[in-house]
Design a protein around this motif. Structure first.
Motif, PDB file in Angstrom:
ATOM      1  N   VAL A 146       0.827  -1.160  -0.065  1.00 34.85           N
ATOM      2  CA  VAL A 146       0.038  -0.056   0.039  1.00 34.85           C
ATOM      3  C   VAL A 146       0.891   1.168   0.175  1.00 34.85           C
ATOM      4  O   VAL A 146       1.850   1.437   0.676  1.00 34.85           O
ATOM      5  CB  VAL A 146      -1.029   0.056   1.221  1.00 34.85           C
ATOM      6  CG1 VAL A 146      -1.818   1.186   1.135  1.00 34.85           C
ATOM      7  CG2 VAL A 146      -1.953  -1.223   1.263  1.00 34.85           C
ATOM      8  N   LEU A 147       0.194   2.169  -0.844  1.00 33.22           N
ATOM      9  CA  LEU A 147       1.107   3.450  -0.773  1.00 33.22           C
ATOM     10  C   LEU A 147       0.222   4.265  -0.229  1.00 33.22           C
ATOM     11  O   LEU A 147      -0.820   4.218  -0.487  1.00 33.22           O
ATOM     12  CB  LEU A 147       1.575   4.028  -2.554  1.00 33.22           C
ATOM     13  CG  LEU A 147       2.365   3.093  -3.045  1.00 33.22           C
ATOM     14  CD1 LEU A 147       2.197   3.542  -4.627  1.00 33.22           C
ATOM     15  CD2 LEU A 147       3.734   2.889  -2.773  1.00 33.22           C
ATOM     16  N   ILE A 148       0.600   5.403   0.745  1.00 32.83           N
ATOM     17  CA  ILE A 148      -0.300   6.323   1.464  1.00 32.83           C
ATOM     18  C   ILE A 148       0.281   7.859   1.151  1.00 32.83           C
ATOM     19  O   ILE A 148       1.298   8.069   1.440  1.00 32.83           O
ATOM     20  CB  ILE A 148      -0.164   5.947   2.917  1.00 32.83           C
ATOM     21  CG1 ILE A 148      -0.708   4.623   3.075  1.00 32.83           C
ATOM     22  CG2 ILE A 148      -1.225   7.050   3.574  1.00 32.83           C
ATOM     23  CD1 ILE A 148      -0.615   4.197   4.592  1.00 32.83           C
ATOM     24  N   VAL A 149      -0.814   8.603   0.797  1.00 30.02           N
ATOM     25  CA  VAL A 149      -0.525   9.895   0.462  1.00 30.02           C
ATOM     26  C   VAL A 149      -1.475  10.771   1.574  1.00 30.02           C
ATOM     27  O   VAL A 149      -2.617  10.581   1.622  1.00 30.02           O
ATOM     28  CB  VAL A 149      -0.565  10.414  -0.706  1.00 30.02           C
ATOM     29  CG1 VAL A 149      -0.479  11.924  -0.935  1.00 30.02           C
ATOM     30  CG2 VAL A 149       0.263   9.508  -1.842  1.00 30.02           C
ATOM     31  N   ASP A 150      -0.844  11.610   2.518  1.00 32.13           N
ATOM     32  CA  ASP A 150      -1.425  12.524   3.438  1.00 32.13           C
ATOM     33  C   ASP A 150      -1.552  13.971   2.910  1.00 32.13           C
ATOM     34  O   ASP A 150      -0.327  14.353   2.542  1.00 32.13           O
ATOM     35  CB  ASP A 150      -0.903  12.336   4.704  1.00 32.13           C
ATOM     36  CG  ASP A 150      -1.042  10.826   5.175  1.00 32.13           C
ATOM     37  OD1 ASP A 150      -2.161  10.237   5.336  1.00 32.13           O
ATOM     38  OD2 ASP A 150       0.000  10.429   5.949  1.00 32.13           O
ATOM     39  N   ILE A 151      -2.650  14.346   2.798  1.00 36.72           N
ATOM     40  CA  ILE A 151      -2.675  15.801   2.269  1.00 36.72           C
ATOM     41  C   ILE A 151      -3.617  16.850   3.391  1.00 36.72           C
ATOM     42  O   ILE A 151      -4.319  16.184   4.282  1.00 36.72           O
ATOM     43  CB  ILE A 151      -3.751  15.980   0.984  1.00 36.72           C
ATOM     44  CG1 ILE A 151      -4.867  15.544   1.072  1.00 36.72           C
ATOM     45  CG2 ILE A 151      -2.679  15.162  -0.103  1.00 36.72           C
ATOM     46  CD1 ILE A 151      -5.641  15.495  -0.384  1.00 36.72           C
ATOM     47  N   ILE A 152      -3.360  18.003   3.194  1.00 33.55           N
ATOM     48  CA  ILE A 152      -4.205  19.111   3.929  1.00 33.55           C
ATOM     49  C   ILE A 152      -4.573  20.320   3.154  1.00 33.55           C
ATOM     50  O   ILE A 152      -3.830  20.614   2.346  1.00 33.55           O
ATOM     51  CB  ILE A 152      -3.117  19.406   5.252  1.00 33.55           C
ATOM     52  CG1 ILE A 152      -4.209  20.313   6.281  1.00 33.55           C
ATOM     53  CG2 ILE A 152      -1.825  20.123   4.733  1.00 33.55           C
ATOM     54  CD1 ILE A 152      -3.467  20.546   7.423  1.00 33.55           C
ATOM     55  N   ASN A 153      -5.669  20.817   3.681  1.00 36.92           N
ATOM     56  CA  ASN A 153      -5.857  22.156   3.242  1.00 36.92           C
ATOM     57  C   ASN A 153      -5.248  23.186   3.966  1.00 36.92           C
ATOM     58  O   ASN A 153      -5.994  23.420   5.254  1.00 36.92           O
ATOM     59  CB  ASN A 153      -7.505  22.096   2.782  1.00 36.92           C
ATOM     60  CG  ASN A 153      -7.898  23.776   2.264  1.00 36.92           C
ATOM     61  OD1 ASN A 153      -7.211  24.392   2.181  1.00 36.92           O
ATOM     62  ND2 ASN A 153      -9.225  23.699   1.976  1.00 36.92           N
TER      63      ASN A 153
END
Length: 131
Positions: free
Chosen positions: A43-50
């Protein structure tokens, strides 16, 4: 009535900078395994935020992997209504190839309404696939 002695100076010129409505969508982290066995589920995981100032943001997260053998793997997912200050984690399941190789991954977040800071929109990682 009095005649204007210098009619060549009767105009106004203005310049205005227009900012995108979006704000700053940031890629907080990109997690890719560093060493994995062939033919295994990962699994590849990308965490983003506004980061604002937009109250909500919509956009796209893309991940691309290019192997030392010339294989290309691509994933993408959209995000909707990400509120100012809100974080989201997006996972991409992936099965490793049947032969050893090394993947160089690039992850990018793109806002639909522009981005005021494009310097925090990407990350890279390397995965070694071994027997």
């Amino acid at each position: 009535d009095v005649a204007d002695p210098n009619p060549s100076n009767n105009s106004v010129y203005a310049v205005s900078n227009v900012r995108a409505n979006g704000g700053d969508q940031e890629l907080l982290s990109f997690i890719a395994p560093s060493r994995v066995p062939i033919n295994s589920d990962q699994v590849l995981i990308v965490d983003i935020i506004n980061n604002g100032p937009a109250e909500s943001a919509n956009g796209l997260v893309t991940v691309e992997g290019v192997s030392s053998r010339g294989d290309n793997v691509q994933f993408s997912d959209t995000f909707f209504d990400l509120q100012n200050g809100e974080q989201q984690s997006i996972s991409f399941p992936w099965t490793t190839p049947s032969a050893p190789t090394t993947f160089r991954w690039t992850a990018i977040v793109t806002g639909n309404d522009g981005d005021t800071n494009q310097g925090n929109n990407g990350a890279t990682a390397i995965t070694r696939v071994r027997r």
